[in-house]
Each structure stands twice: as C-alpha cells, then as structure tokens.
Write an enzyme that holds these catalytic residues in place. Structure first.
Site, mmCIF file in Angstrom:
data_model
loop_
_atom_site.group_PDB
_atom_site.id
_atom_site.type_symbol
_atom_site.label_atom_id
_atom_site.label_comp_id
_atom_site.label_asym_id
_atom_site.label_seq_id
_atom_site.Cartn_x
_atom_site.Cartn_y
_atom_site.Cartn_z
ATOM 1 C CE LYS A 70 -5.748 -0.257 -5.483
ATOM 2 N NZ LYS A 70 -4.536 -0.745 -4.887
ATOM 3 C CG HIS A 130 -0.190 2.547 2.600
ATOM 4 N ND1 HIS A 130 -1.087 1.524 2.725
ATOM 5 C CD2 HIS A 130 -0.848 3.676 2.966
ATOM 6 C CE1 HIS A 130 -2.248 2.012 3.138
ATOM 7 N NE2 HIS A 130 -2.130 3.310 3.297
ATOM 8 N NE ARG A 181 6.841 -4.717 -6.792
ATOM 9 C CZ ARG A 181 5.652 -4.253 -6.442
ATOM 10 N NH1 ARG A 181 4.788 -3.880 -7.373
ATOM 11 N NH2 ARG A 181 5.327 -4.146 -5.171
ATOM 12 C CD GLU A 203 -12.074 -3.949 -1.885
ATOM 13 O OE1 GLU A 203 -11.364 -3.871 -0.869
ATOM 14 O OE2 GLU A 203 -11.682 -4.469 -2.939
HETATM 15 C C1 MV4 Z 1 -8.128 -2.744 2.457
HETATM 16 C C2 MV4 Z 1 -8.069 -2.642 3.858
HETATM 17 C C3 MV4 Z 1 -9.215 -2.932 4.566
HETATM 18 N N1 MV4 Z 1 -10.349 -3.287 3.924
HETATM 19 N N2 MV4 Z 1 -9.274 -3.113 1.861
HETATM 20 C C4 MV4 Z 1 -3.913 -0.734 1.559
HETATM 21 C C5 MV4 Z 1 -3.093 -0.718 0.310
HETATM 22 C C6 MV4 Z 1 -3.759 -1.614 -0.668
HETATM 23 N N3 MV4 Z 1 -2.824 -2.581 -1.169
HETATM 24 C C7 MV4 Z 1 -4.891 -2.229 0.067
HETATM 25 N N4 MV4 Z 1 -4.930 -1.701 1.379
HETATM 26 C C8 MV4 Z 1 -5.924 -2.020 2.248
HETATM 27 N N5 MV4 Z 1 -7.082 -2.463 1.693
HETATM 28 C C9 MV4 Z 1 -10.358 -3.363 2.585
HETATM 29 N N6 MV4 Z 1 -11.491 -3.695 1.978
HETATM 30 C C10 MV4 Z 1 -6.883 -2.237 4.450
HETATM 31 C C11 MV4 Z 1 -5.811 -1.904 3.639
HETATM 32 C C12 MV4 Z 1 -4.622 -1.474 4.321
HETATM 33 C C13 MV4 Z 1 -3.457 -2.206 4.260
HETATM 34 C C14 MV4 Z 1 -3.370 -3.382 3.534
HETATM 35 C C15 MV4 Z 1 -2.213 -4.085 3.482
HETATM 36 C C16 MV4 Z 1 -1.102 -3.621 4.166
HETATM 37 C C17 MV4 Z 1 -1.147 -2.473 4.869
HETATM 38 C C18 MV4 Z 1 -2.324 -1.746 4.938
HETATM 39 C C19 MV4 Z 1 -2.372 -0.574 5.685
HETATM 40 C C20 MV4 Z 1 -3.516 0.143 5.738
HETATM 41 C C21 MV4 Z 1 -4.653 -0.298 5.049
#
Ligand code: MV4
Length: 503
Positions: A125, A244, A301, A209
């Site tokens: 990331k 997730h 992917r 973040e």
């Molecule tokens: C975040 C967020 C809130 N704020 N970043 C979860 C997995 C990863 N792909 C990134 N994720 C998140 N990043 C910031 N700065 C909330 C999530 C997140 C989330 C994001 C997408 C889909 C489902 C989620 C479930 C919980 C938290």
C-alpha cells in the site's frame, strides 16, 4: 476496429491456474475465441466441472492449495507437458504473485496479467501510494512512509486528527488494521498492529491515515494495453461487505454523479499509468459523506465481481485480457464507452446466516439455478456434488441485470426465490434481506451496512411466516381426520422442516 500491432503472439492453448466458477468462466471465453483449454486440478477436484469442461486436465497434487494450486513450478510444468503457451491465474492463488509472474516469463510463457513490477508496487500500500504521488490523486492524509519512530508518528496523528487508522503496508482483508480513537491509546495500538502485521504478512511496516468513519467502497475497473493505452470501465459499488468479505456488488453506484464518475475514472487511469499497467486491474477508493473520494490501493487481477462491469458495458473482460496478452492494441476508446442499465451481484456462500455465517459443508442435495431474462449465474457446481472444505466457501455468483437499479433489485429477489438449494445452508436469504432493506433500496448505505442492520432475527421472522403457512396448510389437510392438535403441530413442524427452502 482492432489494429494489427507488431508484437502479437499466438495463444492457441491456455492453461487456467484456478478452480471453481472462475476457471469455468475463463474457459468459456477462451473457447469462444477458438483457444484450447487446459485445466489443472487437485486430488479433491478430480470430478469438478472445470476439469470436465477443459480440453485437457492435469492433476497437480493433493487437496491443500499449498500443495497444488499454489505451487508455481507444477503449473509451469503442466504447460510444458500440454504445450499451453499462456496461463490465466484467475483471482486468489497465484494471481498477484510477482515471483510467479517472473518464473512464468523466464519459462518463455505468457502470464495473462500485468508485469511483475506492477504487481510488486501495487502489492504494497505504501509503494502504491508513492507511485500515485506522481499524479494529482486525492489520498487520505497520514504518513507517506512506514513508521519508524512512534513519538514522531503520534505527533503526525495529532496533526491529522483522531480517529486515525493504522494500516499494514503489506495488508489485505483488513488484517493489521487498527482504529485509534485518542492520542493516549496510540502507542499500544501501534505495537499491536505491528505484531499482527508481522505474523500475518512477515512484514511489520505500518502507516497511518485519518479514519474515514462512514465510507463507501467504490472501485474502478481499468484496462491497459502494452502500448500505454488505458481506459476505465466505470465503477463498482462494493460497500455491502461482512468482515472484509464482499457480499453484494453493483454497477453503477447509486450515488456517483457523472462528474464524480469522470474524475474518479481519470484518477484510476492515472494510478494505472503510474505503473505502466497492462491488463485488467481495479483501483480502489473510499468515498465519504461529502462524496469526496480517496485512493486506497490497486488490485492487479481480474476481480470476483467483474461480471457487473461486463453487464453494464457489454464487454467480456476475459476476452479483453487475452487480447491484451496477445499484444493487441486496445480496441476500446474511452469516449465510446457507455453505461447501459444496472447490474447487481450476490455472492452465494456455503455459510449459515442464522449461525454467525459459519461455513457449512456438505452435499448439494438439490441445486437448481434461477433462469430467465436478466439473470446470470457463474458457478462451478452441480446437484449432488460436495462442497470441498479446502477452498473458498463461495458456491456461486448470482448476477442480475435490469434497465435500472429498481429492475435489477426486483430481478435479484425473483432469482433468489427461484434458486433452490438444499443440503447446505447458504447466504441466499441474507441476500434477500439486503435487497429488501430500505437502506439498500434507497442507496443510503456505507461499509457498516451489515453490522448496523443485520442480525439473525431479521431472517428468523421470515422463517416464522413460512412455518405458520405450513401449519395452516397442514390443519386444512387434516381437518377431516381425527387428530389431536399436538399431532397437527408436530406434523406441521415436520412439513416445514422438510419443505422449507434451505437458504
Ligand atoms: C480505510 C477506512 C477508513 N479510513 N481507510 C479496509 C480494507 C482496506 N482495503 C481498506 N479499508 C478501509 N480503509 C481510511 N483511511 C475504512 C476501510 C474499511 C473498508 C473499506 C472498504 C470496504 C470495506 C471496509 C470495511 C471496513 C473498513
């Protein structure tokens, strides 16, 4: 019209390094293109549909993925044995493994996917965000590098503002992620995040973040060719997820305006451009309540949920991937692309929504898929088959298409009702709950949808109604016979348990 480019290579036989629905999905496109297919399979998958569908099939080892589907050299060996010139890795398994991509190249074979360099950069990331810095891409404020000094990081957290989120650079699936509400908890949470990241990924690099509290998860599909042409195929809304794991995806999103869509699309193309992206990829964003979006990461992917993009664009993403890998120039121009209609995907898992989504194994005693206008089922099972315990519990993807969102939802409910699965519990009833929920139908939902609105009782009421109907039917049937009321009740319950749809 597709141009003839100087670097095209012949693919007459394709090996699919995957199993289940996605292996079948890929083989179907290959067959339409006149390309022969080779399946690989583990000992647990001898009788699987992907093995029967392929022109040839090679056993690559025991059931455990670590001894079969994840063993790169066995897959390369299977290519040599069969004369396959290319490998499609699907999703999961080796699909984002840069070392495997290099071995495939070294063996003189074509991997349907991006370069190992692009996989490597996007696999982390922090390096993904660093690459995106070349362009004007909105990102959540935080640290740009892995944290080495806790005090310094805490100062940055105070500047950014709490709550903040600690993330593992190598992370995936939410592992190594921790929310910190206040400065005094920072150090402790940091230590926990680092040790979680080390045990999950063997890499303790973490960064912070600002925590976006109620985001929507929106991703953009991109396609790039070997000559620097990149287009985006609009967005997929993936906010309905549980721990997730995505459950419902749709395209387009109910909340994006044409203007935001175009901006997000441009950003996604820029992110892909930053790593000279070749093939199909997905750029992930979060969208906050003000409809401001931020780049999170890129998946290198073909994604599980790609069918919703296919439905609204009329494209076959697997065919596009193969054409790109052959060295053809992208035949699609951004200005020619248009969203037509609306598509929704429900992932049907062998999990029991009444029992905390516990994986349910067993035999598909009844397995009848829905049919008709606007319904697509991507699956890899047949009636009578067993769901193996070794792999992902996803049985099928149920995709519906309609002229608009309402029609796609109505079709999904109709298709769920037509789907007949007995022998195992599935997430079909949960899908119906989502489709009928006001937050979903109104489009006002975020990534907290499942936690906020779902509990097992929301489904039990559904079943109570069914039980009552069964009881009434039984009473009517038995009203001429001399039976006691307790006997009626017992028969009613039996009828209900026997006849209720196992969903
Ligand atoms: C975040 C967020 C809130 N704020 N970043 C979860 C997995 C990863 N792909 C990134 N994720 C998140 N990043 C910031 N700065 C909330 C999530 C997140 C989330 C994001 C997408 C889909 C489902 C989620 C479930 C919980 C938290």
């Amino acid at each position: 019209m597709s141009q003839i480019s100087p670097l095209t290579s012949q693919i007459s036989k394709l090996l699919i390094a995957n199993r289940g629905e996605i292996a079948l999905r890929i083989m179907r496109s290959a067959r339409e293109m006149g390309i022969k297919t080779v399946a690989v399979f583990s000992e647990a998958d001898r009788t699987a549909l992907h093995v029967r569908y392929a022109d040839e099939a090679i056993c690559i080892g025991p059931a455990a993925s670590s001894k079969s589907y994840l063993v790169g050299h066995k897959i390369i060996e299977a290519c040599k044995q069969t004369g396959a010139e290319a490998i499609h890795p699907g999703y999961g398994f080796l699909s984002e493994n840069a070392a495997f991509a290099r071995e495939v190249k070294a063996a003189g074979l074509i991997l349907i996917g991006p370069t190992p360099e692009a996989m490597e950069i996007m696999g982390n990331k922090l390096s993904a965000k660093a690459a995106a810095l070349k362009y004007d891409i909105p990102m959540v404020p935080g640290t740009e590098e892995a944290i080495t000094d806790i005090e310094e990081a805490k100062q940055r957290a105070i500047e950014v503002g709490f709550p903040i989120l600690i993330k593992a650079a190598a992370g995936g699936g939410g592992k190594g992620m921790r929310i910190v509400e206040q400065a005094e908890d920072f150090e402790e949470q940091m230590h926990l995040a680092v040790s979680e990241a080390i045990s999950a990924f063997g890499d303790g690099s973490v960064f912070i973040e600002r925590y976006v509290t109620s985001p929507r998860h929106i991703e953009i599909q991109v396609l790039g060719d070997m000559y620097g042409n990149i287009v985006h195929l609009f967005e997929r809304e993936c906010s309905v997820q549980r721990r997730h794991q995505k459950v419902v995806e749709e395209a387009p999103s109910a909340v994006l305006t044409t203007e935001i869509r175009a901006k997000m699309g441009k950003c996604a193309v820029d992110v892909a451009q930053a790593v000279n992206y070749v093939g199909a990829g997905t750029v992930e964003f979060i969208l906050d309540e003000n409809l401001d979006f931020f780049f999170l990461e890129m998946n290198t992917r073909l994604q599980v949920e790609h069918p919703v993009t296919e439905m609204i664009t009329g494209l076959d993403l697997v065919k596009e991937q193969i054409k790109i890998a052959r060295g053809e120039v992208l035949s699609i121009k951004q200005e020619d692309l248009k969203i037509i209609g609306h598509a929704i995907e429900l992932r049907v898992y062998a999990e029991d929504p009444l029992n905390n989504f516990l994986p349910d194994i067993g035999t598909l005693q009844t397995y009848k898929t829905p049919k008709g206008n606007g319904v697509r089922v991507d699956d890899g099972f047949e009636e009578g088959m067993e769901i193996p315990i070794y792999y992902d519990p996803m049985i099928a993807k149920l995709i519906t298409y309609g002229a608009n969102r309402e029609e796609a939802i109505e079709r999904m409910i109709r298709a769920i009702d037509e789907y007949d699965i007995t022998g195992i519990q599935t997430t079909l009833s949960f899908g119906k709950f989502v489709m009928q929920h006001e937050a979903f139908t109104s489009g006002k939902f975020d990534t907290h949808f499942v936690n906020k609105y779902f509990n097992a009782d929301s489904l039990k009421n559904d079943h109570k109604e069914e039980a009552l109907l069964a009881a009434i039917a039984t009473v009517l049937l038995l009203k001429d016979q001399k039976v006691t009321s307790s006997a009626v009740a017992e028969i009613a319950v039996n009828n209900w348990t026997k006849n209720r749809k196992n969903y």
